[in-house]
Scaffold this active site. Sequence first.
Site, PDB file in Angstrom:
ATOM      1  N   GLU A   1     -40.808  61.103  35.884  1.00 11.72           N
ATOM      2  CA  GLU A   1     -41.406  61.402  34.571  1.00 11.72           C
ATOM      3  C   GLU A   1     -40.803  62.675  33.990  1.00 11.72           C
ATOM      4  O   GLU A   1     -40.051  63.390  34.636  1.00 11.72           O
ATOM      5  CB  GLU A   1     -42.922  61.586  34.691  1.00 11.72           C
ATOM      6  CG  GLU A   1     -43.763  60.390  34.255  1.00 11.72           C
ATOM      7  CD  GLU A   1     -43.748  60.183  32.737  1.00 11.72           C
ATOM      8  OE1 GLU A   1     -43.019  60.912  32.026  1.00 11.72           O
ATOM      9  OE2 GLU A   1     -44.454  59.297  32.252  1.00 11.72           O
TER      10      GLU A   1
ATOM     11  N   ARG B   1     -55.496  65.347  35.957  1.00 14.57           N
ATOM     12  CA  ARG B   1     -54.249  66.098  36.122  1.00 14.57           C
ATOM     13  C   ARG B   1     -53.522  66.128  34.791  1.00 14.57           C
ATOM     14  O   ARG B   1     -53.807  65.334  33.888  1.00 14.57           O
ATOM     15  CB  ARG B   1     -53.356  65.475  37.202  1.00 14.57           C
ATOM     16  CG  ARG B   1     -52.826  64.086  36.858  1.00 14.57           C
ATOM     17  CD  ARG B   1     -51.754  63.670  37.867  1.00 14.57           C
ATOM     18  NE  ARG B   1     -51.353  62.278  37.738  1.00 14.57           N
ATOM     19  CZ  ARG B   1     -50.470  61.825  36.854  1.00 14.57           C
ATOM     20  NH1 ARG B   1     -49.901  62.667  35.986  1.00 14.57           N
ATOM     21  NH2 ARG B   1     -50.148  60.542  36.812  1.00 14.57           N
TER      22      ARG B   1
ATOM     23  N   ASN C   1     -50.246  65.514  32.402  1.00 13.11           N
ATOM     24  CA  ASN C   1     -49.376  64.341  32.491  1.00 13.11           C
ATOM     25  C   ASN C   1     -48.087  64.396  31.682  1.00 13.11           C
ATOM     26  O   ASN C   1     -47.073  63.956  32.179  1.00 13.11           O
ATOM     27  CB  ASN C   1     -50.151  63.088  32.086  1.00 13.11           C
ATOM     28  CG  ASN C   1     -49.406  61.821  32.425  1.00 13.11           C
ATOM     29  OD1 ASN C   1     -48.933  61.668  33.541  1.00 13.11           O
ATOM     30  ND2 ASN C   1     -49.287  60.917  31.460  1.00 13.11           N
TER      31      ASN C   1
ATOM     32  N   GLU D   1     -56.778  56.858  37.143  1.00 19.03           N
ATOM     33  CA  GLU D   1     -56.450  55.920  36.064  1.00 19.03           C
ATOM     34  C   GLU D   1     -57.602  54.960  35.782  1.00 19.03           C
ATOM     35  O   GLU D   1     -57.401  53.812  35.406  1.00 19.03           O
ATOM     36  CB  GLU D   1     -55.171  55.138  36.398  1.00 19.03           C
ATOM     37  CG  GLU D   1     -53.970  56.044  36.652  1.00 19.03           C
ATOM     38  CD  GLU D   1     -52.698  55.274  36.964  1.00 19.03           C
ATOM     39  OE1 GLU D   1     -52.682  54.045  36.751  1.00 19.03           O
ATOM     40  OE2 GLU D   1     -51.727  55.897  37.416  1.00 19.03           O
TER      41      GLU D   1
ATOM     42  N   ASN E   1     -50.161  60.213  26.874  1.00 25.23           N
ATOM     43  CA  ASN E   1     -48.713  60.316  26.985  1.00 25.23           C
ATOM     44  C   ASN E   1     -48.143  60.835  25.677  1.00 25.23           C
ATOM     45  O   ASN E   1     -48.854  61.028  24.706  1.00 25.23           O
ATOM     46  CB  ASN E   1     -48.088  58.974  27.380  1.00 25.23           C
ATOM     47  CG  ASN E   1     -47.730  58.930  28.860  1.00 25.23           C
ATOM     48  OD1 ASN E   1     -46.943  59.743  29.330  1.00 25.23           O
ATOM     49  ND2 ASN E   1     -48.326  57.999  29.583  1.00 25.23           N
TER      50      ASN E   1
ATOM     51  N   ASP F   1     -45.408  54.409  27.348  1.00 24.10           N
ATOM     52  CA  ASP F   1     -45.457  55.599  28.195  1.00 24.10           C
ATOM     53  C   ASP F   1     -44.953  56.796  27.390  1.00 24.10           C
ATOM     54  O   ASP F   1     -45.356  56.982  26.255  1.00 24.10           O
ATOM     55  CB  ASP F   1     -44.642  55.344  29.467  1.00 24.10           C
ATOM     56  CG  ASP F   1     -45.136  56.141  30.665  1.00 24.10           C
ATOM     57  OD1 ASP F   1     -45.316  57.359  30.529  1.00 24.10           O
ATOM     58  OD2 ASP F   1     -45.334  55.538  31.735  1.00 24.10           O
TER      59      ASP F   1
END
Length: 290
Positions: free
Chosen positions: A16, A99, A101, A120, A147, A196
Site C-alpha cells: 500500500e 488503524r 490507512n 474490516e 481510502n 482502493d
Amino acid sequence: MKDIPVAARLGATLGEGPVWDAERSCLWFVDIKGKKLHRFDPETGALASTDAPGEIGWALPADNGRLLCGLQTGLHWFDTGTRAFTFWRAVEPDLPGNRLNDACTDAQGRVWFGSMDNSEAGATGWFYRLDAGQIDRVGPGPVSITNGPAVSPGGDRIYFTDTVGRRIWQAALHEDGSLGDARPYLTFTGDEGYPDGSITDAEGNVWVGFFAGHGARRFDPAGREIEFVRLPVANVTKLAFGGEGLKTLYATTAAKGLSAEQRAAQPHAGDLFAFEADTPGHALAPAHVA
C-alpha cells in the site's frame, strides 16, 4: 493487453501507500500486515525494507527531512538516516481497534488521511486533516474502510473513498483547508472490484486501484472511465507517479485474501509494478506540520 512489468518482487501481504520522494529520487511504500516500510530505488532496482513498530498504513516525505508515517498507534516520524521510528501523537486513542490507512498532501502541505476498523467489520473509520499540528475530523463518515484521499492538481478539489461502500465522494477544497459539502463522484456496482487508493494526474483525471478488480482505472473529472490497465494480480491497492517527469506509474498490490489456489495462479501478488502513463502526474508538496 500489454504486459505490465514487475518493478520489485516482494510478495507483500498488503502492499500500500506508494509515494514518490523527489528529493531522494525513490519510491516509499508499505506492507501494512507485514509491518514493513519499503524504499525502492528505480535507478538501481534496489529494495530496502525496515520493520515498523506496528501496522503501517502510509509514509509521506515531510519538509523537515523525515517521513511522517501513519500506524495503528498513531502518527510517527521516520528518520531516513538512522531508519528509526519515533512516536509523535495518537489520533484515535478511544478507538484501539482502528488503524490509519491512507494519506496524501495538498499544495500547502496539509496532510489528509483516514482511519478504518482493522477487522474490516464496523463503520468506525473517519477522514482527518492535519494542519499546522492540529488534527480535525473532516469529510464523509463514518465508514468501514477509508481510502484516498486524493487532491486535484489545481488544489481545489479532494476525493474521499469508501472502499466497502464502493463509492468515491468529491468536495471543494478551499485555500484555507476548509471543505465544501461532499457529494457523489463515483459509485460501483458491477464486477470492477472494490475502489482502493486513488491519485490524480496532471490533467485532473483520477486513477483508482481496485482490490479484487485485477487492475487500475482512470476517470475524467466528470466521472467517465477513460482507461483500464489490467495487472496479472487481483488486488491492486494504490498507484503513484514517479521517475523523471513523473511519467511512471507505480502500483502496489496485495496477496491478502487469496486462497492457496489463487496464490499459485498469481505468483506476483504483492509485488510492485511499474508502467508508463500517457499523462504524467503532478508534484506533491512535502508534509508540513510545524
